[in-house]
Design an enzyme around this catalytic site. Structure first.
Site, short mmCIF file in Angstrom:
data_model
loop_
_atom_site.label_atom_id
_atom_site.label_comp_id
_atom_site.label_asym_id
_atom_site.label_seq_id
_atom_site.Cartn_x
_atom_site.Cartn_y
_atom_site.Cartn_z
N SER A 181 34.73 67.87 -4.77
CA SER A 181 34.97 66.47 -4.44
C SER A 181 34.98 65.62 -5.71
O SER A 181 35.80 65.85 -6.60
CB SER A 181 33.93 65.97 -3.43
N HIS A 236 36.50 62.59 3.07
CA HIS A 236 37.46 63.67 3.30
C HIS A 236 37.90 63.74 4.76
O HIS A 236 38.03 64.82 5.33
CB HIS A 236 36.88 65.01 2.82
#
Length: 280
Positions: free
Chosen positions: A87, A192
């Site tokens: 991430s 996400h």
């Protein structure tokens, strides 16, 4: 065979992180504090106002510590042949590989954290020990239509993301379906997931002011689980990453297939190191 550097994402932050590397690289720490306009190093070390867990501070804090940890390892003679970041950790991986300057990377994660922190009403939960197809079918059968599979961390750990009320509603059905554990995560947003589409659009506009270079060694994209092919691919994939799944398990498998036989986690904690043992 190659050494791979791994850069952790949100959830790895801990008060006191960076103490060793801040003393080793004082000039870079000073540059970072000046750039963000507050003492990022104080937040990492002391967190006097309990900001380290807030996305807009977490992301630049992790970037700073992880980048400096990688610099320390490099100075100590450990040079990576490839890298990946989970991430927000992907930004530190790209900066360390020379795709953008240290300060430009800091500017990006600061804006990313700021934008993402504005989205409220979301939640995330880690599902442990349940096959992905069973997770999908349970979501469908339970009428949960706005929750996305956000992080494929390992075959046995998949993170869901979406509206907080739907995340709460799916906890018991997933346990009933056979999950060993379903753990709500302490996050401030539905990262996400499709709830991050608007922040991604804003981030896309922000990145138009930056230029990127080809990486000095392969860096693997969360979105595609494969190396960035060119500098031109970096901005679009970083934008997509905000609202797309993190294909971490596939990324590690691909890195191993590409020659990685040793992994070094650059940053606080050992979350990624533990996941390595769960990925065949």
């Amino acid at each position: 065979m190659s050494l791979a550097f791994l850069f952790p994402g949100q959830g790895s932050q801990i008060k006191g992180m960076g103490a060793e590397v801040f003393n080793r690289f004082p000039d870079l720490v000073e540059q970072a504090n000046k750039e963000v306009g507050y003492s990022l190093s104080d937040i990492c070390l002391e967190d006097p106002n309990s900001q380290l867990g807030q996305t807009q501070f977490t992301q630049p804090a992790l970037y700073l510590v992880s980048y400096l940890e990688a610099q320390k390892h490099l100075e100590d003679g450990q040079s990576p042949g490839l890298a990946a970041g989970h991430s927000v950790g992907e930004f530190a991986a790209l900066a360390f590989a020379g795709c953008m300057s240290f300060i430009d990377g800091l500017r990006m994660v600061s804006k990313r954290g700021e934008i993402m922190s504005k989205v409220s009403g979301g939640g995330m939960a880690a599902v442990i020990g349940l096959d992905v197809e069973v997770i999908r079918s349970t979501l469908t059968e339970s009428g949960i239509d706005q929750v996305d599979l956000a992080n494929f961390n390992s075959p046995g750990q998949i993170v869901l993301s979406g509206p907080a009320n739907q995340i709460q509603s799916i906890l018991t059905p997933l346990k009933d379906a056979g999950a060993r554990m379903v753990v709500p995560l302490k996050v401030s947003g539905a990262f996400h997931s499709r709830m991050m589409q608007s922040p991604a659009n804003e981030f896309e506009n922000f990145l138009k002011d930056f230029s990127f270079s080809n990486p000095n060694f392969p860096v693997y994209s969360n979105v595609e689980a494969s190396p960035y092919q060119s500098a031109d691919a970096i901005a679009p994939l970083l934008v997509s990453q905000i609202h797309s799944s993190v294909l971490w398990s596939d990324t590690i498998i691909r890195m191993r297939n590409d020659g990685a036989d040793e992994f070094l986690e650059c940053g606080p904690g050992n979350v990624l190191s533990k996941l390595l043992r769960q990925i065949p």
